[in-house]
Design a protein around this motif. Structure first.
Motif, PDB file in Angstrom:
ATOM      1  N   GLU A 259     -48.496  -1.527  20.727  1.00 30.50           N
ATOM      2  CA  GLU A 259     -48.076  -2.858  21.170  1.00 30.50           C
ATOM      3  C   GLU A 259     -49.253  -3.809  21.401  1.00 30.50           C
ATOM      4  O   GLU A 259     -49.115  -5.032  21.291  1.00 30.50           O
ATOM      5  N   LEU A 260     -50.426  -3.248  21.695  1.00 31.23           N
ATOM      6  CA  LEU A 260     -51.587  -4.094  21.986  1.00 31.23           C
ATOM      7  C   LEU A 260     -52.080  -4.845  20.752  1.00 31.23           C
ATOM      8  O   LEU A 260     -52.745  -5.887  20.886  1.00 31.23           O
ATOM      9  N   THR A 261     -51.760  -4.337  19.557  1.00 30.09           N
ATOM     10  CA  THR A 261     -52.198  -5.009  18.325  1.00 30.09           C
ATOM     11  C   THR A 261     -51.067  -5.724  17.602  1.00 30.09           C
ATOM     12  O   THR A 261     -51.321  -6.416  16.618  1.00 30.09           O
ATOM     13  N   VAL A 262     -49.847  -5.572  18.068  1.00 31.05           N
ATOM     14  CA  VAL A 262     -48.735  -6.316  17.459  1.00 31.05           C
ATOM     15  C   VAL A 262     -48.983  -7.824  17.506  1.00 31.05           C
ATOM     16  O   VAL A 262     -48.702  -8.541  16.538  1.00 31.05           O
ATOM     17  N   PRO A 263     -49.523  -8.377  18.613  1.00 31.47           N
ATOM     18  CA  PRO A 263     -49.758  -9.824  18.635  1.00 31.47           C
ATOM     19  C   PRO A 263     -50.710 -10.317  17.551  1.00 31.47           C
ATOM     20  O   PRO A 263     -50.618 -11.492  17.139  1.00 31.47           O
ATOM     21  N   ASP A 264     -51.613  -9.480  17.062  1.00 27.15           N
ATOM     22  CA  ASP A 264     -52.638  -9.940  16.122  1.00 27.15           C
ATOM     23  C   ASP A 264     -52.021 -10.639  14.919  1.00 27.15           C
ATOM     24  O   ASP A 264     -52.396 -11.766  14.561  1.00 27.15           O
ATOM     25  N   SER A 265     -51.083  -9.965  14.253  1.00 26.98           N
ATOM     26  CA  SER A 265     -50.457 -10.577  13.078  1.00 26.98           C
ATOM     27  C   SER A 265     -49.391 -11.578  13.482  1.00 26.98           C
ATOM     28  O   SER A 265     -49.195 -12.596  12.789  1.00 26.98           O
ATOM     29  N   ALA A 266     -48.692 -11.324  14.587  1.00 27.31           N
ATOM     30  CA  ALA A 266     -47.625 -12.244  15.000  1.00 27.31           C
ATOM     31  C   ALA A 266     -48.172 -13.640  15.292  1.00 27.31           C
ATOM     32  O   ALA A 266     -47.526 -14.658  14.990  1.00 27.31           O
ATOM     33  N   LEU A 267     -49.351 -13.719  15.864  1.00 30.20           N
ATOM     34  CA  LEU A 267     -49.923 -15.017  16.216  1.00 30.20           C
ATOM     35  C   LEU A 267     -50.249 -15.859  14.990  1.00 30.20           C
ATOM     36  O   LEU A 267     -50.274 -17.091  15.075  1.00 30.20           O
ATOM     37  N   VAL A 276     -46.632  -7.719  27.887  1.00 24.83           N
ATOM     38  CA  VAL A 276     -46.486  -7.164  29.233  1.00 24.83           C
ATOM     39  C   VAL A 276     -47.032  -5.746  29.187  1.00 24.83           C
ATOM     40  O   VAL A 276     -46.472  -4.879  28.516  1.00 24.83           O
ATOM     41  N   THR A 277     -48.133  -5.480  29.895  1.00 27.82           N
ATOM     42  CA  THR A 277     -48.857  -4.232  29.676  1.00 27.82           C
ATOM     43  C   THR A 277     -49.636  -3.798  30.905  1.00 27.82           C
ATOM     44  O   THR A 277     -50.011  -4.632  31.741  1.00 27.82           O
ATOM     45  N   THR A 278     -49.897  -2.488  30.979  1.00 26.68           N
ATOM     46  CA  THR A 278     -50.816  -1.971  32.002  1.00 26.68           C
ATOM     47  C   THR A 278     -52.248  -1.896  31.478  1.00 26.68           C
ATOM     48  O   THR A 278     -53.166  -1.574  32.231  1.00 26.68           O
ATOM     49  N   ALA A 279     -52.444  -2.181  30.191  1.00 29.09           N
ATOM     50  CA  ALA A 279     -53.769  -2.057  29.578  1.00 29.09           C
ATOM     51  C   ALA A 279     -54.708  -3.156  30.082  1.00 29.09           C
ATOM     52  O   ALA A 279     -54.281  -4.287  30.343  1.00 29.09           O
ATOM     53  N   PRO A 280     -56.001  -2.863  30.177  1.00 24.67           N
ATOM     54  CA  PRO A 280     -56.959  -3.901  30.576  1.00 24.67           C
ATOM     55  C   PRO A 280     -57.118  -4.936  29.462  1.00 24.67           C
ATOM     56  O   PRO A 280     -56.919  -4.633  28.285  1.00 24.67           O
ATOM     57  N   GLU A 281     -57.477  -6.126  29.828  1.00 24.78           N
ATOM     58  CA  GLU A 281     -57.607  -7.205  28.844  1.00 24.78           C
ATOM     59  C   GLU A 281     -58.605  -6.858  27.750  1.00 24.78           C
ATOM     60  O   GLU A 281     -58.443  -7.250  26.591  1.00 24.78           O
ATOM     61  N   ALA A 282     -59.637  -6.095  28.095  1.00 25.23           N
ATOM     62  CA  ALA A 282     -60.657  -5.727  27.107  1.00 25.23           C
ATOM     63  C   ALA A 282     -60.080  -4.884  25.972  1.00 25.23           C
ATOM     64  O   ALA A 282     -60.672  -4.813  24.890  1.00 25.23           O
ATOM     65  N   ALA A 283     -58.925  -4.252  26.187  1.00 23.54           N
ATOM     66  CA  ALA A 283     -58.307  -3.408  25.158  1.00 23.54           C
ATOM     67  C   ALA A 283     -57.362  -4.187  24.251  1.00 23.54           C
ATOM     68  O   ALA A 283     -56.777  -3.611  23.331  1.00 23.54           O
ATOM     69  N   ILE A 284     -57.218  -5.491  24.493  1.00 21.02           N
ATOM     70  CA  ILE A 284     -56.268  -6.308  23.743  1.00 21.02           C
ATOM     71  C   ILE A 284     -57.048  -7.194  22.774  1.00 21.02           C
ATOM     72  O   ILE A 284     -57.731  -8.147  23.188  1.00 21.02           O
ATOM     73  N   PRO A 285     -56.995  -6.924  21.473  1.00 24.17           N
ATOM     74  CA  PRO A 285     -57.834  -7.660  20.519  1.00 24.17           C
ATOM     75  C   PRO A 285     -57.625  -9.167  20.542  1.00 24.17           C
ATOM     76  O   PRO A 285     -58.583  -9.924  20.343  1.00 24.17           O
ATOM     77  N   SER A 286     -56.393  -9.606  20.781  1.00 20.64           N
ATOM     78  CA  SER A 286     -56.104 -11.050  20.726  1.00 20.64           C
ATOM     79  C   SER A 286     -56.238 -11.737  22.072  1.00 20.64           C
ATOM     80  O   SER A 286     -55.864 -12.913  22.206  1.00 20.64           O
ATOM     81  N   ALA A 287     -56.746 -11.053  23.073  1.00 16.74           N
ATOM     82  CA  ALA A 287     -56.907 -11.665  24.398  1.00 16.74           C
ATOM     83  C   ALA A 287     -57.695 -12.956  24.284  1.00 16.74           C
ATOM     84  O   ALA A 287     -58.698 -13.027  23.569  1.00 16.74           O
ATOM     85  N   GLY A 288     -57.247 -13.978  24.973  1.00 19.07           N
ATOM     86  CA  GLY A 288     -57.901 -15.274  24.921  1.00 19.07           C
ATOM     87  C   GLY A 288     -57.281 -16.237  23.931  1.00 19.07           C
ATOM     88  O   GLY A 288     -57.603 -17.442  23.952  1.00 19.07           O
TER      89      GLY A 288
END
Length: 356
Positions: A259-267, A276-288
Motif C-alpha cells: 500500500e505504501l507504493t500504490v500512491p506512486d502511480s495513482a498520483l 492511512v498507515t502505521t508506517a513512518p513517513e520515510a518509508a513512503i516514496p511519495s511523501a511530500g
C-alpha cells in the motif's frame, strides 16, 4: 431504540456506546454455552451490508491465528442444496436483528453452532441462533456508526472467550481509543473531506482487516454522500480496477506493505490520494507530494482495533464532507420494503433444510 439518530450525533456517541457494548457482550458471553472451535474446523460469518463488510476483518484475524474462516453473503445461502453446511460454526450478524437474509440463512444452519450478534437480541434473529451476543440496544444512525464498530469489538471479545485470539488490554481500551481518535483525526479529516466532497468517484483500498475498512468506507460514501465509491483488496485493485483514476477521483489506501507504493502511480493520474498507515513517513516514496495526505496511525495498532480506528477516521471525513450537501446523511433516496422483516409482509428467502 432508534435507527434515525443524526449521523454526527451517533458518531460522537461511540465511546459511550462501545463501553455499553463491552459490558453487554461480556454479560452475554458469561451466560453463553459455546461450542468450542476445534482445529481444522471452519467458521462462517453470515451477514449482509455493513455487517458483511465487518466479516472481512474477522476472517482476516482468524486466518492470522490459523483458523479457517469464510465470509458468507447471507442471501447466497438460499441457493444451497437442502442441508448444505458451508462451515462448522457460524457467526450470524445483523445490527438490527431484523435483516431477512441472515435470519432465513440461520434457519438452515447447524443447530448448536450458531452465534448471533445484534444490537437487539430480542429481535427475530434470536429465533435462529443458539447464542445471542447483545451489543446494548443503543440508538444508531441510518448509515451505521456504533453498530459497525461495536460489531468489531464483539468479534474481539468472542475470540478471547473462545481462547482463539487473546483480547489484550487494547480491546478493553477501545472506548477510550475511539474517543481519542475522534479528537485527534478531526482536523486531517476535514482537509480530506474537501477533496472527497468534490470527487466524482472514490476508490478505497486495503487488505487483511483493512479490507473491511475499505469496503465499509465505500458503502458509507455511497449511502451518505451519493458518490460512486468502491472498495477493493489491495492486490486486486492493481489488477485493473485502478484504471479509471483521474483528476476528479479520490483514492483512499489503508495499509503498511504494498500500500505504501500504490500512491506512486495513482498520483500521476491527477487523483488526490489518502494513505492511512502505521508506517513512518520515510518509508513512503511519495511523501511530500502535494496531492498525497498521510494519516499516521499509532505504531503497532493491529487486530480488530485497527479497523475500528480506520473507520472512525472515515466517519469523520464523511461528516465533514456532508456539510457541502443540500441533503442530510439521514435521507435515503430509495426505500426498500424487504431489507427488514417488520417492513416487508411479502415473501422472504427460503431457508435451507436445517441440520441438527
Amino acid at each position: 431504540m432508534s435507527l434515525k439518530t443524526p449521523f454526527v450525533d451517533a458518531m460522537r456517541a461511540q465511546p459511550d456506546n462501545l463501553a455499553l457494548a463491552r459490558t453487554t457482550v461480556g454479560r452475554s458471553l458469561d451466560t453463553a454455552v459455546l461450542a468450542p472451535w476445534e482445529p481444522g474446523e471452519t467458521v462462517g460469518v453470515v451477514a449482509m451490508g455493513a455487517s458483511s463488510h465487518s466479516g472481512h476483518a474477522l476472517v482476516a484475524v482468524l486466518a492470522g491465528a490459523g483458523v479457517r474462516a469464510v465470509n458468507l453473503v447471507a442471501s447466497d445461502l438460499s441457493a444451497g442444496a437442502p442441508g448444505f453446511q458451508p462451515a462448522d460454526h457460524y457467526v450470524i450478524v445483523s445490527e438490527s436483528g431484523r435483516s431477512p437474509e441472515p435470519i432465513a440463512a440461520g434457519r438452515g444452519l447447524t443447530v448448536g453452532r450458531r452465534i448471533g450478534i445484534s444490537n437487539f437480541p430480542a429481535a427475530p434473529l434470536a429465533e435462529v441462533v443458539d447464542v445471542a451476543l447483545d451489543l446494548g440496544g443503543f440508538d444508531d444512525s441510518p448509515v451505521y456508526t456504533s453498530g459497525y464498530t461495536a460489531t468489531l469489538l464483539a468479534y474481539a471479545l468472542l475470540l478471547d472467550r473462545l481462547g482463539v485470539v487473546p483480547a489484550g488490554p487494547e480491546v478493553a481500551a477501545v472506548p477510550d481509543t475511539v474517543a481519542a481518535a475522534l479528537a485527534e483525526y478531526d482536523d486531517v479529516a476535514r482537509r480530506i473531506a474537501a477533496d472527497v466532497a468534490g470527487a466524482t468517484s472514490i476508490d478505497v483500498v486495503g487488505r487483511g482487516t483493512s479490507y473491511a475498512s475499505a469496503t465499509e468506507a465505500a458503502l458509507m460514501f455511497r449511502e451518505g454522500l451519493r458518490v460512486p465509491a468502491a472498495g477493493f483488496e489491495t492486490f486486486q485493485y492493481l489488477h485493473g480496477p485502478m484504471e479509471p483514476l483521474d483528476d476528479h477521483a479520490v483514492l483512499i489506501v489503508f495499509g503498511d506493505g504494498r500500500e505504501l507504493t500504490v500512491p506512486d502511480s495513482a498520483l500521476t493520474s491527477g487523483a488526490h490520494v489518502v494513505l492511512v498507515t502505521t508506517a513512518p513517513e520515510a518509508a513512503i516514496p511519495s511523501a511530500g507530494h502535494p496531492r498525497l495526505t498521510i494519516v499516521p496511525l499509532a505504531p503497532g495498532l493491529g487486530g480488530l482495533v485497527r479497523p475500528i480506528v480506520e473507520i472512525v477516521i472515515m466517519q469523520l471525513v464523511m461528516a465533514h464532507a456532508s456539510e457541502t450537501r443540500d441533503f442530510t446523511l439521514e435521507e435515503f433516496l430509495f426505500t426498500q420494503t424487504d431489507t427488514k422483516l417488520d417492513e416487508q409482509p411479502t415473501e422472504v428467502l427460503e431457508p435451507a433444510t436445517p441440520q441438527a
